[in-house]
Scaffold this motif. Sequence first.
Motif, mmCIF file in Angstrom:
data_model
loop_
_atom_site.group_PDB
_atom_site.id
_atom_site.type_symbol
_atom_site.label_atom_id
_atom_site.label_comp_id
_atom_site.label_asym_id
_atom_site.label_seq_id
_atom_site.Cartn_x
_atom_site.Cartn_y
_atom_site.Cartn_z
ATOM 1 N N ASP A 112 76.780 -37.408 -75.081
ATOM 2 C CA ASP A 112 75.675 -36.504 -75.433
ATOM 3 C C ASP A 112 75.467 -36.438 -76.934
ATOM 4 O O ASP A 112 74.319 -36.372 -77.410
ATOM 5 N N SER A 113 76.552 -36.460 -77.688
ATOM 6 C CA SER A 113 76.428 -36.399 -79.144
ATOM 7 C C SER A 113 75.697 -37.619 -79.694
ATOM 8 O O SER A 113 74.842 -37.512 -80.571
ATOM 9 N N TYR A 114 76.043 -38.796 -79.174
ATOM 10 C CA TYR A 114 75.347 -40.004 -79.608
ATOM 11 C C TYR A 114 73.889 -40.020 -79.134
ATOM 12 O O TYR A 114 72.991 -40.474 -79.857
ATOM 13 N N SER A 115 73.646 -39.527 -77.924
ATOM 14 C CA SER A 115 72.284 -39.551 -77.377
ATOM 15 C C SER A 115 71.336 -38.659 -78.165
ATOM 16 O O SER A 115 70.142 -38.962 -78.258
ATOM 17 N N ARG A 116 71.853 -37.576 -78.741
ATOM 18 C CA ARG A 116 71.002 -36.697 -79.537
ATOM 19 C C ARG A 116 70.413 -37.403 -80.750
ATOM 20 O O ARG A 116 69.369 -36.984 -81.265
ATOM 21 N N ILE A 129 70.467 -41.206 -80.979
ATOM 22 C CA ILE A 129 69.950 -42.530 -80.603
ATOM 23 C C ILE A 129 68.595 -42.426 -79.927
ATOM 24 O O ILE A 129 67.664 -43.186 -80.254
ATOM 25 N N PHE A 130 68.407 -41.505 -78.989
ATOM 26 C CA PHE A 130 67.146 -41.406 -78.256
ATOM 27 C C PHE A 130 65.963 -41.066 -79.182
ATOM 28 O O PHE A 130 64.939 -41.749 -79.121
ATOM 29 N N PRO A 131 66.045 -40.043 -80.030
ATOM 30 C CA PRO A 131 64.901 -39.774 -80.926
ATOM 31 C C PRO A 131 64.615 -40.903 -81.902
ATOM 32 O O PRO A 131 63.445 -41.223 -82.155
ATOM 33 N N MET A 132 65.662 -41.527 -82.440
ATOM 34 C CA MET A 132 65.437 -42.623 -83.386
ATOM 35 C C MET A 132 64.794 -43.816 -82.695
ATOM 36 O O MET A 132 63.905 -44.461 -83.256
ATOM 37 N N ALA A 133 65.224 -44.132 -81.480
ATOM 38 C CA ALA A 133 64.634 -45.258 -80.740
ATOM 39 C C ALA A 133 63.175 -44.977 -80.393
ATOM 40 O O ALA A 133 62.314 -45.863 -80.491
ATOM 41 N N TYR A 134 62.876 -43.747 -79.975
ATOM 42 C CA TYR A 134 61.486 -43.409 -79.633
ATOM 43 C C TYR A 134 60.593 -43.392 -80.871
ATOM 44 O O TYR A 134 59.421 -43.792 -80.805
ATOM 45 N N LEU A 135 61.121 -42.951 -81.983
ATOM 46 C CA LEU A 135 60.356 -42.988 -83.227
ATOM 47 C C LEU A 135 60.072 -44.426 -83.643
ATOM 48 O O LEU A 135 58.944 -44.755 -84.075
ATOM 49 N N LEU A 136 61.051 -45.294 -83.516
ATOM 50 C CA LEU A 136 60.840 -46.705 -83.833
ATOM 51 C C LEU A 136 59.803 -47.332 -82.918
ATOM 52 O O LEU A 136 58.945 -48.123 -83.367
ATOM 53 N N PHE A 137 59.854 -46.982 -81.638
ATOM 54 C CA PHE A 137 58.845 -47.498 -80.701
ATOM 55 C C PHE A 137 57.440 -47.047 -81.092
ATOM 56 O O PHE A 137 56.489 -47.843 -81.043
ATOM 57 N N ASN A 138 57.253 -45.801 -81.472
ATOM 58 C CA ASN A 138 55.939 -45.303 -81.873
ATOM 59 C C ASN A 138 55.434 -45.993 -83.128
ATOM 60 O O ASN A 138 54.237 -46.295 -83.240
ATOM 61 N N ILE A 139 56.323 -46.250 -84.070
ATOM 62 C CA ILE A 139 55.900 -46.945 -85.292
ATOM 63 C C ILE A 139 55.395 -48.339 -84.964
ATOM 64 O O ILE A 139 54.343 -48.774 -85.446
ATOM 65 N N ILE A 140 56.110 -49.049 -84.120
ATOM 66 C CA ILE A 140 55.689 -50.411 -83.749
ATOM 67 C C ILE A 140 54.394 -50.366 -82.940
ATOM 68 O O ILE A 140 53.472 -51.173 -83.160
ATOM 69 N N TYR A 141 54.300 -49.415 -82.016
ATOM 70 C CA TYR A 141 53.110 -49.340 -81.136
ATOM 71 C C TYR A 141 51.837 -49.045 -81.940
ATOM 72 O O TYR A 141 50.830 -49.765 -81.807
ATOM 73 N N TRP A 142 51.875 -48.026 -82.759
ATOM 74 C CA TRP A 142 50.652 -47.634 -83.485
ATOM 75 C C TRP A 142 50.304 -48.623 -84.587
ATOM 76 O O TRP A 142 49.134 -48.762 -84.935
ATOM 77 N N ILE A 200 69.667 -41.061 -66.430
ATOM 78 C CA ILE A 200 70.801 -41.968 -66.242
ATOM 79 C C ILE A 200 71.940 -41.593 -67.191
ATOM 80 O O ILE A 200 73.132 -41.699 -66.835
ATOM 81 N N GLU A 201 71.593 -41.147 -68.393
ATOM 82 C CA GLU A 201 72.619 -40.748 -69.365
ATOM 83 C C GLU A 201 73.455 -39.613 -68.820
ATOM 84 O O GLU A 201 74.696 -39.603 -68.944
ATOM 85 N N TYR A 202 72.798 -38.636 -68.205
ATOM 86 C CA TYR A 202 73.582 -37.530 -67.657
ATOM 87 C C TYR A 202 74.407 -37.982 -66.457
ATOM 88 O O TYR A 202 75.530 -37.492 -66.241
ATOM 89 N N ALA A 203 73.874 -38.910 -65.670
ATOM 90 C CA ALA A 203 74.668 -39.422 -64.553
ATOM 91 C C ALA A 203 75.944 -40.086 -65.063
ATOM 92 O O ALA A 203 77.033 -39.914 -64.482
ATOM 93 N N ALA A 204 75.838 -40.840 -66.172
ATOM 94 C CA ALA A 204 77.027 -41.468 -66.759
ATOM 95 C C ALA A 204 77.986 -40.424 -67.314
ATOM 96 O O ALA A 204 79.221 -40.517 -67.131
ATOM 97 N N VAL A 205 77.446 -39.402 -67.990
ATOM 98 C CA VAL A 205 78.296 -38.348 -68.543
ATOM 99 C C VAL A 205 79.035 -37.628 -67.429
ATOM 100 O O VAL A 205 80.255 -37.366 -67.520
ATOM 101 N N ASN A 206 78.324 -37.298 -66.375
ATOM 102 C CA ASN A 206 78.956 -36.577 -65.267
ATOM 103 C C ASN A 206 80.008 -37.434 -64.587
ATOM 104 O O ASN A 206 81.082 -36.933 -64.201
ATOM 105 N N TYR A 207 79.749 -38.714 -64.462
ATOM 106 C CA TYR A 207 80.728 -39.602 -63.818
ATOM 107 C C TYR A 207 81.991 -39.735 -64.659
ATOM 108 O O TYR A 207 83.121 -39.616 -64.140
ATOM 109 N N PHE A 208 81.834 -39.994 -65.949
ATOM 110 C CA PHE A 208 83.000 -40.136 -66.815
ATOM 111 C C PHE A 208 83.791 -38.831 -66.900
ATOM 112 O O PHE A 208 85.030 -38.837 -66.972
#
Length: 472
Positions: free
Chosen positions: A449-453, A455-468, A351-359
Amino acid sequence: MRLVLLALRLMCMAWFWPVTQLNSSHFPNKRRHKEQYVGETTKPKHGGRVDLKMKKLDSTKSWLIKSEQLLRIDDHDFAMRPGFGGSALPVGIDVQVESIDSISEVNMDFTMTLYLRHYWQDDRLAFPSSSNKSRTFDARLVKKIWVPDVFFVHSKRSFIHDTTMENIMLRVYPDGNILYSVRITVTALCSMDFSSFPLDTQNCSLELESYAYNENDLMLYWKNGNDSLRTDEIVLSQFFIEDFQPSFGLAFYSSTGWYNRLYINFILRRHIFFFMLQTYFPTMLMVMLSWVSFWIDRRAVPARVSLGITTVLTMSTIITGVSASMPQVSYVKAVDIYLWASFLFVFLSVIEYAAVNYFTTVEEMKKLKHAKIPNSYNATEAMAFDGCFHDTDIDLTSLPEVASTPNTERNTQARNSTVSAPTEGTRLRRKNLLKQHLSFIMSNSYMIDSYSRVIFPMAYLLFNIIYWSLYA
């Protein structure tokens, strides 16, 4: 003449009768001595005659008959329990678990092989013995006496091993104490909770109970307390056995009353390493692979679209494979949370790339609409607006600027003015600020794309910390 002959016969019989009685009294074993046969190792002598050896009868040939006579089996009615009409008969139970053959999550059951031993006293089977030694029998004698009718509650299948003969042992002591041992394989129900699967711990139990005799007739108890349950070293492929312990309780049936029930409780903790290799690590790799598209140029449409679709389909395959090996439960499992959250991250990268391509398309269309392309502007430069070149491949500043209109001048003055915020409150200021950010991002789509590089890893890392931290 006939009368004279009859009288002589009677006198002869009266004369020889005492002699016959005397011979039979002096030789009582004469008939027994006639029961002789040729021995197995008879050898002809030099004279050609066969030497007939006397051989004693083998006692094992009539052992069963002698045992039945010794235990007085025919003298009693063994359809009745010992002490019928009196107090409850105590029956001790002792179990040795040989193996846990299988544990099925799909069928929610387990299969166990064990030695089930019963201890009770039956005075009807007491016998005199000078050496005070017990006698051991097999299944043939068990069918003729009374034994406890213990069965396994919630069992699906069970059988007594019969190779090479039925694995049943009966040991009778002179005072009437009895040991009855059976080797059984039983498959029983285990109500499992998969809310934390595969980071779960299951508590299963095997329950023993008398089928016909309630607590007024039969009292089941563990023979040696907690030591009544013994296990060999058991190694399972997916589980680690944390605890094995016996317990007891009562079970009530509305039609027949209260029954003594014994429990074999064991706690199983699942090994996580198998699922780390098969589920968690591939899922993490697919999520990280979806982040690669953030470093690919936004105009490389085939590369980014194919990468996004590949990661989405791979995640769908992983989710389908895990669901196929699990029972169809109506609640969410821990592995489902992880898989669907990871699938959401992969989907959002598409979806992120769809938004980038549209904008990007909107931005370039605006530039084309407000720009006057000179005659010297060749087709190669024009292809930049079709998404085949980078932004730096063409210098849009060389294009003539659009003549300013009163509306554009008014907008420019409004942006550059230092007029204070509207007096309608902070809500209006926030709305205007949000619009400014959105317009800025739309006009600079490469920044997504710059923000996604980050935000996405930090959000996934936070999710793993909470999950485990919650499930591990």
